[in-house]
Design a protein around this motif. Structure first.
Motif, PDB file in Angstrom:
ATOM      1  N   ARG A 301      74.122  67.905   8.830  1.00  0.00           N
ATOM      2  CA  ARG A 301      75.342  68.643   9.136  1.00  0.00           C
ATOM      3  C   ARG A 301      76.086  67.986  10.296  1.00  0.00           C
ATOM      4  N   ALA A 302      75.326  67.509  11.302  1.00  0.00           N
ATOM      5  CA  ALA A 302      75.959  66.864  12.457  1.00  0.00           C
ATOM      6  C   ALA A 302      76.665  65.568  12.064  1.00  0.00           C
ATOM      7  N   ILE A 303      76.035  64.807  11.175  1.00  0.00           N
ATOM      8  CA  ILE A 303      76.665  63.572  10.686  1.00  0.00           C
ATOM      9  C   ILE A 303      77.980  63.899   9.975  1.00  0.00           C
ATOM     10  N   ARG A 304      77.932  64.863   9.083  1.00  0.00           N
ATOM     11  CA  ARG A 304      79.109  65.186   8.269  1.00  0.00           C
ATOM     12  C   ARG A 304      80.200  65.888   9.072  1.00  0.00           C
ATOM     13  N   SER A 305      79.829  66.404  10.255  1.00  0.00           N
ATOM     14  CA  SER A 305      80.857  67.057  11.080  1.00  0.00           C
ATOM     15  C   SER A 305      81.912  66.068  11.550  1.00  0.00           C
ATOM     16  N   HIS A 306      81.615  64.775  11.439  1.00  0.00           N
ATOM     17  CA  HIS A 306      82.582  63.760  11.858  1.00  0.00           C
ATOM     18  C   HIS A 306      83.679  63.541  10.817  1.00  0.00           C
ATOM     19  N   VAL A 388      90.960  55.478   7.707  1.00  0.00           N
ATOM     20  CA  VAL A 388      89.488  55.555   7.612  1.00  0.00           C
ATOM     21  C   VAL A 388      88.892  55.979   8.950  1.00  0.00           C
ATOM     22  N   LYS A 389      89.394  55.408  10.037  1.00  0.00           N
ATOM     23  CA  LYS A 389      88.872  55.750  11.364  1.00  0.00           C
ATOM     24  C   LYS A 389      89.101  57.211  11.692  1.00  0.00           C
ATOM     25  N   ALA A 390      90.240  57.747  11.260  1.00  0.00           N
ATOM     26  CA  ALA A 390      90.547  59.148  11.543  1.00  0.00           C
ATOM     27  C   ALA A 390      89.772  60.094  10.639  1.00  0.00           C
ATOM     28  N   VAL A 391      89.569  59.690   9.394  1.00  0.00           N
ATOM     29  CA  VAL A 391      88.951  60.581   8.405  1.00  0.00           C
ATOM     30  C   VAL A 391      87.434  60.452   8.380  1.00  0.00           C
ATOM     31  N   TRP A 392      86.941  59.223   8.407  1.00  0.00           N
ATOM     32  CA  TRP A 392      85.492  58.980   8.231  1.00  0.00           C
ATOM     33  C   TRP A 392      85.062  57.945   9.274  1.00  0.00           C
ATOM     34  N   PRO A 393      85.034  58.326  10.542  1.00  0.00           N
ATOM     35  CA  PRO A 393      84.748  57.354  11.608  1.00  0.00           C
ATOM     36  C   PRO A 393      83.297  56.900  11.578  1.00  0.00           C
ATOM     37  N   PRO A 394      83.014  55.703  12.093  1.00  0.00           N
ATOM     38  CA  PRO A 394      81.612  55.264  12.190  1.00  0.00           C
ATOM     39  C   PRO A 394      80.835  56.160  13.143  1.00  0.00           C
ATOM     40  N   VAL A 395      79.525  56.287  12.884  1.00  0.00           N
ATOM     41  CA  VAL A 395      78.659  57.141  13.704  1.00  0.00           C
ATOM     42  C   VAL A 395      77.490  56.312  14.209  1.00  0.00           C
ATOM     43  N   ASP A 396      77.234  56.395  15.505  1.00  0.00           N
ATOM     44  CA  ASP A 396      76.054  55.766  16.109  1.00  0.00           C
ATOM     45  C   ASP A 396      74.929  56.795  16.125  1.00  0.00           C
ATOM     46  N   PRO A 397      73.822  56.546  15.423  1.00  0.00           N
ATOM     47  CA  PRO A 397      72.752  57.550  15.319  1.00  0.00           C
ATOM     48  C   PRO A 397      72.205  58.010  16.664  1.00  0.00           C
TER      49      PRO A 397
END
Length: 703
Positions: A301-306, A388-397
């Motif tokens: 859920r935390a990943i997808r919150s981005h 892409v950056k606004a909608v699906w930004p990269p995530v650092d685990p």
């Protein structure tokens, strides 16, 4: 079952001498095989230096595997078949007699002199019986002393006049003193163990094994068997043995090389998930919540919150043309990627191509003929990148987990309906870290980061993983291991009764589900080969309190073992422990002095004052130094010929609750191979009874 360990009257017709001669010839053939490998010239068969390096590495590994270990018997058995077996012929063997050993050895003509223990023709050595002789006329076992063949023992499987009985050579090999690291058991594998060792690679196997049943050895020999039967497949995908700690891995590290397998990697779970430096520790409550499988839902859920649904169109400018992808169409693309449940990172990489494809559709509708190069160029367009950056930004685990554990509001939003407010408070850091690099990560945190990394990008899978002492893993740790064999198989080894973590598994079915291997076969080993009969019976008094559903283990050992309980006054405890160690040092074999963590410094000082040398767990014993001082928390998986167990009550009290403490005590009680001396001044746990009285040695009560 006759045994021959002396010279007969007619040396010319001496079977022992003939077997010794075959051993000499086999060793000579092995040396010739190694010399042939060393003499290989690859200069004219490799296309480039890369191929040459790879081929030379394979040759070097083969040369190493063909080493003749002088103190390791080259063969340990012989099978005399009634008829020439078809399986043997298929392997190039001829005749009806086959010597069974740790590796294949052939003569100059290519005829086998020793058959690998893993070959099909060798299987009757472990499985044949009077009731099912498997076409054997005779099974011969060999006895060795210092690498020299000194005895043999025959079993005539088709002779009705010969009664079936326990092999004396087999019994003596099982009871042989332990000095140094763990050794292989190829000469003593029992039928129920062999069934597990030779199980197919297609499915995963879980082995519930009581202490001394050989589950660790079974797991290691299963790896060796699978590498023999499926070498090409596993050479591509890889194999891994996972143990509970580095001391354990050091103890078992020589088993597979002794069987000729040099490429199997070993690791702990902490090593597997070591993406960050672990400098902190959790209390039991926090570690239990962090290890709960529900944390996977929180992380997902935390990943997808981005992900943010687009509100603005994406406008791509190419030359004099402007191509517009409206917000509703971008939303459809994003929703489709979310519904496909692909990993976050893969979706992030796919999104610009999907947007570019929508642009190309518009170009084609306008009469243009764009190709793949145009689509790639559009995907790299600044407008597409910005979307892409606004909608699906990269995530650092690591940064994600850092925020989850340090930001109460973020944690509450992601854990709502999954973790209770109390559980959230339990895992929330009192003082948030400024950065992932400066954070004092715990082992449980590292597992969470590993889970987050897999949500972003798939973890590579191995062909086969052996997981030992598995009962102590948390659900999240099982998931971490399962990711490493998601497309392969696993051998899971453990004992529910030896679970000593607050999150220890209660059932193997539950553990296998977390591992991603639901429905795997669960085998139970209850026949012990290591722990003396009296010792395992005494330790089993704890089973009703720690694992009431498990069957009590039995022991095939003819020797009851040395077993003594010494109840002493508190002031005499240290001196009595030293006296017990000195008694053990008068006997052959290794000695383990096992004590609660809090008692280790006192005992270390006492040993030094008495001039008794000692080793730390994992250090190799030798003739000069045979005593190892073992904290109870590190005893699991280790074994010693003689164990001196210091103050059981302190071991129980050193754990967070009585059940875990009794399980820890059960582990410690079942480490000896030949003898156990328990020294105590405080009362023993009520489950064990109270034999003896202070100041005098006692014997365990009957029943």
């Amino acid at each position: 079952m006759p045994s021959h360990a002396h010279e007969p009257q007619h040396p010319g017709d001496d079977p022992l001498q003939r077997e010794r001669a075959h051993l000499v010839s086999s060793r000579s053939a092995l040396r010739a095989m190694r010399a042939d490998a060393e003499a290989l010239n690859i200069r004219d068969v490799t296309a480039n230096w890369v191929n040459a390096e790879v081929l030379q590495g394979e040759i070097d590994a083969r040369i190493k595997a063909l080493a003749d270990l002088s103190h390791t018997p080259l063969f340990f058995g012989r099978l005399d078949y009634l008829h020439a077996p078809g399986l043997a012929v298929a392997e190039g063997a001829s005749g009806e007699n086959f010597y069974i050993g740790r590796r294949h050895v052939h003569d100059a003509d290519g005829d086998p002199m020793v058959i690998d223990w893993r070959a099909p023709v060798s299987q009757p050595f472990y499985r044949a019986s009077k009731k099912a002789p498997m076409d054997l006329r005779l099974r011969r076992r060999f006895g060795y002393t210092g690498g020299e063949l000194t005895a043999y023992e025959d079993e005539h499987l088709t002779d009705p006049a010969e009664a079936e009985q326990t092999s004396r050579l087999l019994q003596s090999e099982i009871e042989r003193p332990r000095v140094g690291p763990m050794r292989d058991i190829v000469a003593t594998i029992q039928p129920e163990q062999d069934e597990i060792v030779r199980a197919g690679i297609g499915g995963s196997v879980c082995v519930q094994g009581a202490p001394g049943t050989g589950k660790t050895a079974v797991g290691l020999h299963r790896v060796a068997y699978l590498l023999y039967a499926h070498r090409e497949r596993l050479a591509r995908s890889g194999t891994l043995v996972i143990g509970p700690n580095d001391s354990f891995l050091h103890y078992i590290e020589q088993v597979l090389p002794a069987l000729g397998e040099l490429e199997v990697k070993q690791a702990t779970v902490d090593t597997l998930v070591g993406h960050v430096e672990v400098r902190g520790a959790d209390d039991a409550a926090a570690a239990t919540v962090k290890g709960d499988a529900r944390m996977a839902q929180v992380l997902r859920r935390a990943i997808r919150s981005h992900i943010t649904m687009p509100e603005e169109p994406c406008v791509v400018v190419r030359g004099s043309r402007r191509w517009r992808v409206p917000a509703y169409e971008l939303e459809e693309i994003v929703q489709e990627l979310m519904d496909r449940e692909i990993r976050y990172g893969a979706a992030h990489d796919a999104l610009p191509q999907r947007i570019a494809h929508a642009v190309l559709v518009r170009m084609e509708q306008a009469g243009e003929a764009p190709d793949d190069r145009v689509q790639d160029a559009v995907a790299r367009n600044p407008a597409v990148k910005a979307t892409v950056k606004a909608v699906w930004p990269p995530v650092d685990p690591a940064k994600l987990v850092l925020r989850l554990l340090g930001d109460a509001d973020f944690l509450a939003a992601q854990a709502a309906g999954i973790l209770t407010p109390e559980e959230q408070k339990t895992i929330l850091w009192a003082k948030p870290a400024r950065s992932a690099k400066s954070a004092k990560w715990s082992s449980a945190d590292a597992v969470l980061i590993d889970e987050a990394m897999d949500l972003v990008a798939r973890t590579p899978s191995l062909g086969h993983v052996v997981l030992d002492e598995a009962q102590d893993l948390s659900p999240m740790q099982y998931r971490a291991v399962g990711r490493r064999c998601s497309t392969g198989s696993a051998t899971v080894l453990g004992d529910i009764a030896q679970g000593t973590t607050p999150w220890a598994t209660n059932t193997w079915e539950e553990a296998l589900a977390h591992l991603g291997k639901p429905g795997s076969t669960v085998e139970e080993l209850t026949q012990g080969f290591r722990v003396p009969r009296e010792v395992i019976a005494y330790a089993s008094r704890l089973l009703p309190a720690i694992a009431p559903d498990l069957a009590e283990a039995t022991s095939i050992r003819e020797s009851a073992g040395d077993f003594e309980i010494r109840a002493v006054a508190a002031d005499d405890l240290d001196a009595s422990v030293l006296a017990a160690c000195q008694d053990a040092l008068t006997k052959e074999g290794s000695i383990g002095l096992i004590a609660a963590e809090a008692r280790i410094p006192l005992l270390r000082a006492a040993l030094e004052a008495a001039g008794i040398s000692w080793l730390a767990p994992g250090e190799e014993t030798s003739a000069a130094s045979r005593l190892t001082l073992v904290p109870a928390t590190l005893a699991k998986g280790l074994e010693y010929d003689y164990v001196v167990l210091d103050e059981p009550a302190a071991i129980v009290d050193g754990e967070p609750d009585d059940r875990t403490g009794l399980r820890r005590l059960y582990v410690c009680l079942t480490r000896p191979v030949s003898g156990l001396t328990v020294v105590h001044s405080a009362d023993l746990p009520e489950q064990l009874g109270q034999p003896g009285r202070p100041g005098r040695p006692g014997r365990p009560a009957a029943g």
